[in-house]
Scaffold this active site. Structure first.
Site, PDB file in Angstrom:
ATOM      1  N   MET A   5      -7.517   5.602   3.105  1.00  0.00           N
ATOM      2  CA  MET A   5      -7.692   6.740   2.203  1.00  0.00           C
ATOM      3  C   MET A   5      -6.487   6.987   1.305  1.00  0.00           C
ATOM      4  O   MET A   5      -6.530   7.867   0.451  1.00  0.00           O
ATOM      5  CB  MET A   5      -7.959   8.009   3.026  1.00  0.00           C
ATOM      6  CG  MET A   5      -9.272   7.997   3.776  1.00  0.00           C
ATOM      7  SD  MET A   5     -10.700   7.900   2.663  1.00  0.00           S
ATOM      8  CE  MET A   5     -10.518   9.414   1.737  1.00  0.00           C
ATOM      9  N   ARG A   6      -5.407   6.210   1.489  1.00  0.00           N
ATOM     10  CA  ARG A   6      -4.221   6.463   0.677  1.00  0.00           C
ATOM     11  C   ARG A   6      -4.513   6.263  -0.802  1.00  0.00           C
ATOM     12  O   ARG A   6      -3.998   6.990  -1.662  1.00  0.00           O
ATOM     13  CB  ARG A   6      -3.066   5.562   1.128  1.00  0.00           C
ATOM     14  CG  ARG A   6      -1.764   5.866   0.387  1.00  0.00           C
ATOM     15  CD  ARG A   6      -0.604   5.049   0.914  1.00  0.00           C
ATOM     16  NE  ARG A   6      -0.110   5.600   2.165  1.00  0.00           N
ATOM     17  CZ  ARG A   6      -0.115   4.942   3.315  1.00  0.00           C
ATOM     18  NH1 ARG A   6      -0.586   3.722   3.366  1.00  0.00           N
ATOM     19  NH2 ARG A   6       0.352   5.500   4.405  1.00  0.00           N
ATOM     20  N   ALA A   7      -5.351   5.285  -1.141  1.00  0.00           N
ATOM     21  CA  ALA A   7      -5.658   5.023  -2.543  1.00  0.00           C
ATOM     22  C   ALA A   7      -6.324   6.226  -3.193  1.00  0.00           C
ATOM     23  O   ALA A   7      -6.021   6.571  -4.352  1.00  0.00           O
ATOM     24  CB  ALA A   7      -6.553   3.790  -2.661  1.00  0.00           C
TER      25      ALA A   7
ATOM     26  N   ASP B 227       0.812  -1.209   0.000  1.00  0.00           N
ATOM     27  CA  ASP B 227       0.000   0.000   0.000  1.00  0.00           C
ATOM     28  C   ASP B 227       0.846   1.260   0.000  1.00  0.00           C
ATOM     29  O   ASP B 227       0.386   2.325  -0.413  1.00  0.00           O
ATOM     30  CB  ASP B 227      -0.924  -0.017   1.223  1.00  0.00           C
ATOM     31  CG  ASP B 227      -1.899   1.139   1.232  1.00  0.00           C
ATOM     32  OD1 ASP B 227      -2.642   1.288   0.248  1.00  0.00           O
ATOM     33  OD2 ASP B 227      -1.925   1.896   2.218  1.00  0.00           O
TER      34      ASP B 227
ATOM     35  N   VAL C 123      -3.613   8.865  -3.813  1.00  0.00           N
ATOM     36  CA  VAL C 123      -2.708   8.473  -4.894  1.00  0.00           C
ATOM     37  C   VAL C 123      -3.409   8.584  -6.242  1.00  0.00           C
ATOM     38  O   VAL C 123      -2.824   9.055  -7.232  1.00  0.00           O
ATOM     39  CB  VAL C 123      -2.183   7.049  -4.658  1.00  0.00           C
ATOM     40  CG1 VAL C 123      -1.428   6.541  -5.883  1.00  0.00           C
ATOM     41  CG2 VAL C 123      -1.272   7.010  -3.442  1.00  0.00           C
TER      42      VAL C 123
END
Length: 703
Positions: free
Chosen positions: A274-276, A193, A279
């Site tokens: 929420m990183r996706a 991730d 990104v």
């Protein structure tokens, strides 16, 4: 310095090239993880990318590459006086798999820090990579603590070195690129991730495309400088386009519709965290800038999802990365783009990321070497000889389905059954204190963990034991003429901290696939148990191997490897039938461990025998099957091999043969139900503690 292979000369691999270029345009995307088989131009493309990055202005003499206009206020070489800067090419720094922590983050001179109170700091690879590329080949083989340091620095843009109260901080902003072959093991999901984008690469199976790879490879080897000169025009065009896209990036608008598309896509694919979303937003913006546009469109969001989401959807290590493109289109169609204003056409140059990458122009249309354009994905480059592009071979020792004669007359072979759902298992560990590779299974002396003592350093000092060092130096201060506040420390006073943590082991499975295990429900439960243990081995950073025995003998279905999902695939295909050559399975395990001990002597093995304990065939060895199996088990026990027997016997009448086998091996026996972590049945965590009780049980049976 050798001439690098040109980036634009790489044949095909559109997604790989696009992901690298997007990170060159916007390093905030978060790097690229490139997954694929050997010989697919992974390393070639990454090493070639550095030539396309714009040159950087640096403060002359600064070891940390500070920018003259905005130097790092915390730079260890600072403060920097205003003045003209020097220009140099962007660096590509390679992190070796076997690098130490000091080599990665840098090292403090502990002796000077104690004696003089100064921060004498030697920069590491993170400092060298600042404002450039940090490349980790075979990132899945890198030690966990190094990966943690690497990804923390990539996320924070800075590296921190803390040693016994002395700390140094410096900027470390770089484009992180990792490559890996999934056959050699997977990364943890939480580490996957942390990479912004991921790309799956594979060699083409089209003869014409493979011919083009060979042609360019040979041309490059014959005349590297001349080959690079023929591609210099294309390289210049792509480099100029990267500079233009970087300049346009701050002007790109990410509208509400695009944000809704991004949020709906991440929610629709049930991506954790929420990183996706972040990104995807950065990637879509970079895609628009690369295409020369100032607004993000639906096609940018779609391409960003294909690059940013596949590796974030894995729920366990046996899931293959991927994305359902039909579902993606349905989600995006719910939020149609508003009709955009037509943008002016970008400057002529290599085509954008709409399916035609930068190598679709130039020599490929009639120029030297056949050109890179118009060909589907293919390998190329100095690291990819033609032989590496061949289809992957079956691993040595992979199991073949034997004929009825090979079954040894113990009944017809039955088709493979699916494994039952895996479950969380109780922990098995190897007794004693090892010194193997870091992991999460057995106790070991490691570079990280709790401090248990101190000793004189053997070689380079890595972890100072401050109290022991002061204690060693204190009695000699008067004789050494100490007059000031600083402690007079000599090299002989330094003490290395000894630490205890956990190591990864070699877990070798020996699975009974004979006719006595062939009942469908029973074999399904057995496979489910082994799959559960494989999942546990993945989480504990173990190597695994798989031996099966049935019919006339035993086979090494999977040689010891870090690829746990490869073992799961072999297990899923395992058929059953025939007699039970238990001794052959144990002897094959003995030989496998002997060879592996020569290859990796510090990694301790754990033998897991999955059987009901029956021995009905001696195979080619001859003699009494039961006596032969007991002698084989005792030989393993005499060599100190830690073992556990998973008892698969079921039914109202039980012979207890698995318990006898466990006693001969010197380890515990546990039932399938007792293997579960939430089971009330007791399972001794440490193999050693079960030896006494198993021996007593055997003596009572004999009496």
């Amino acid at each position: 310095m050798s001439t690098p292979y040109p980036f634009t000369a790489v044949v095909g691999q559109t997604d790989l090239r696009l992901a690298l270029l997007l990170n060159a345009v916007s390093p905030a995307v978060g790097g690229v993880l490139v997954r694929g088989e050997k010989g697919t131009a992974k390393s070639t493309a990454v090493r070639a990318l550095s030539a396309l990055l714009p040159q950087v202005d640096v403060v002359p003499g600064c070891r940390f590459s500070c920018a003259p206009g905005a130097p790092d206020p915390a730079c260890p070489d600072g403060p920097h006086e205003p003045g003209p800067g020097a220009v140099r090419p962007a660096r590509m720094v390679e992190l070796p798999v076997g690098a130490s922590e000091d080599r990665l983050v840098g090292a403090l001179d502990i002796e000077r820090a104690l004696a003089e109170g100064v921060k004498a700091f030697e920069p590491g690879l993170l400092a060298d990579a600042h404002r450039g590329i940090l490349y980790v080949d075979e990132v899945n083989l890198l030690h966990d603590h190094l990966i943690d340091l690497l990804l923390d620095a990539a996320a924070m843009g800075a590296s921190y070195v803390e040693r016994e109260g002395v700390s140094v901080r410096h900027a470390a902003r770089f484009l992180l690129v990792g490559t890996m072959n999934p056959e050699e093991g997977e990364l943890r999901p939480q580490l996957l991730d942390r990479f912004g984008l991921t790309v799956e690469v594979a060699a083409s199976r089209e003869p014409a495309q493979r011919v083009e790879v060979v042609r360019r490879r040979l041309a490059y080897e014959d005349d590297p400088a001349g080959f690079a000169t023929r591609w210099a025009g294309d390289e210049h065009e792509v480099r100029a386009r990267v500079v233009a896209a970087r300049a346009l990036l701050p002007k790109v608008s990410l509208g509400d519709t695009a944000l809704l598309q991004i949020a709906a896509t991440c929610a629709g694919f049930e991506v954790d965290g929420m990183r996706a979303d972040i990104v995807m937003a950065r990637t879509a913006t970079a895609l628009a800038a690369w295409a020369g546009r100032t607004e993000v469109r639906k096609e940018d969001v779609r391409q960003a999802a294909l690059l940013a989401l596949p590796h974030r959807r894995r729920r366990n290590p046996f899931d293959a990365p991927g994305l359902d493109e039909d579902l993606l289109d349905r989600i995006l169609d719910e939020f149609p783009d508003e009709e955009p204003e037509p943008d002016p056409d970008p400057e002529p140059g290599p085509e954008g990321p709409d399916g035609n990458g930068p190598d679709d122009s130039g020599p490929g249309d009639g120029g030297p070497d056949g050109g890179p354009g118009g060909t589907p994905p293919q390998e190329s480059g100095p690291d990819a000889p033609a032989s590496e592009a061949e289809a992957p071979q079956t691993p040595q020792g992979s199991e073949q389905q034997p004929s009825g004669q090979e079954n040894g007359g113990g009944g017809p072979e039955q088709a493979a059954v699916r494994a039952a759902e895996p479950f969380r298992t109780k922990m098995l560990s190897v007794p004693g204190l090892g010194e193997g590779a870091s992991g999460r299974r057995s106790r070991a002396r490691t570079a990280h963990g709790r401090t248990t003592g101190a000793q004189r350093p053997r070689g380079h000092l890595t972890k100072l034991h401050l109290a022991a060092t002061i204690q060693a130096a204190a009695p000699h201060q008067k004789a050494r003429g100490r007059s000031g506040r600083g402690l007079v420390v000599r090299k002989d006073d330094l003490r290395q901290a000894t630490r205890e943590g956990r190591e990864g082991n070699l877990v070798l499975f020996v699975v009974d696939a004979s006719g006595s295990m062939a009942a469908r429900q029973r074999m399904s439960a057995v496979k489910g148990a082994v799959l559960s243990l494989l999942l546990d081995a993945y989480q504990r950073r173990d190597k695994v191997g798989l031996i099966t025995f049935r019919g006339a003998g035993a086979q090494l279905a999977l040689p010891p490897t870090s690829s746990v999902d490869a073992a799961a695939a072999r297990l899923e295909q395992l058929p059953t039938g025939g007699r039970t050559p238990l001794a052959a399975g144990l002897l094959t395990a003995h030989e496998t461990l002997r060879i592996e001990r020569l290859r990796d002597p510090s990694r301790r093995p754990l033998l897991v025998v999955v059987t009901d304990g029956r021995a009905t065939s001696a195979g080619a060895l001859g003699g009494d099957p039961r006596e032969l199996s007991r002698r084989s088990a005792r030989m393993l026990a005499a060599e100190g091999v830690a073992s556990v027997v998973v008892d698969c016997e079921s039914g109202p009448v039980r012979l207890g043969l698995a318990g006898v086998l466990a006693a001969d091996l010197g380890g515990p026996a546990v039932s399938l139900d007792g293997l579960r972590a939430d089971s009330l049945a007791g399972l001794v965590k440490n193999v050693r503690t079960a030896v006494t009780s198993q021996s007593s049980h055997t003596n009572r049976r004999a009496a």
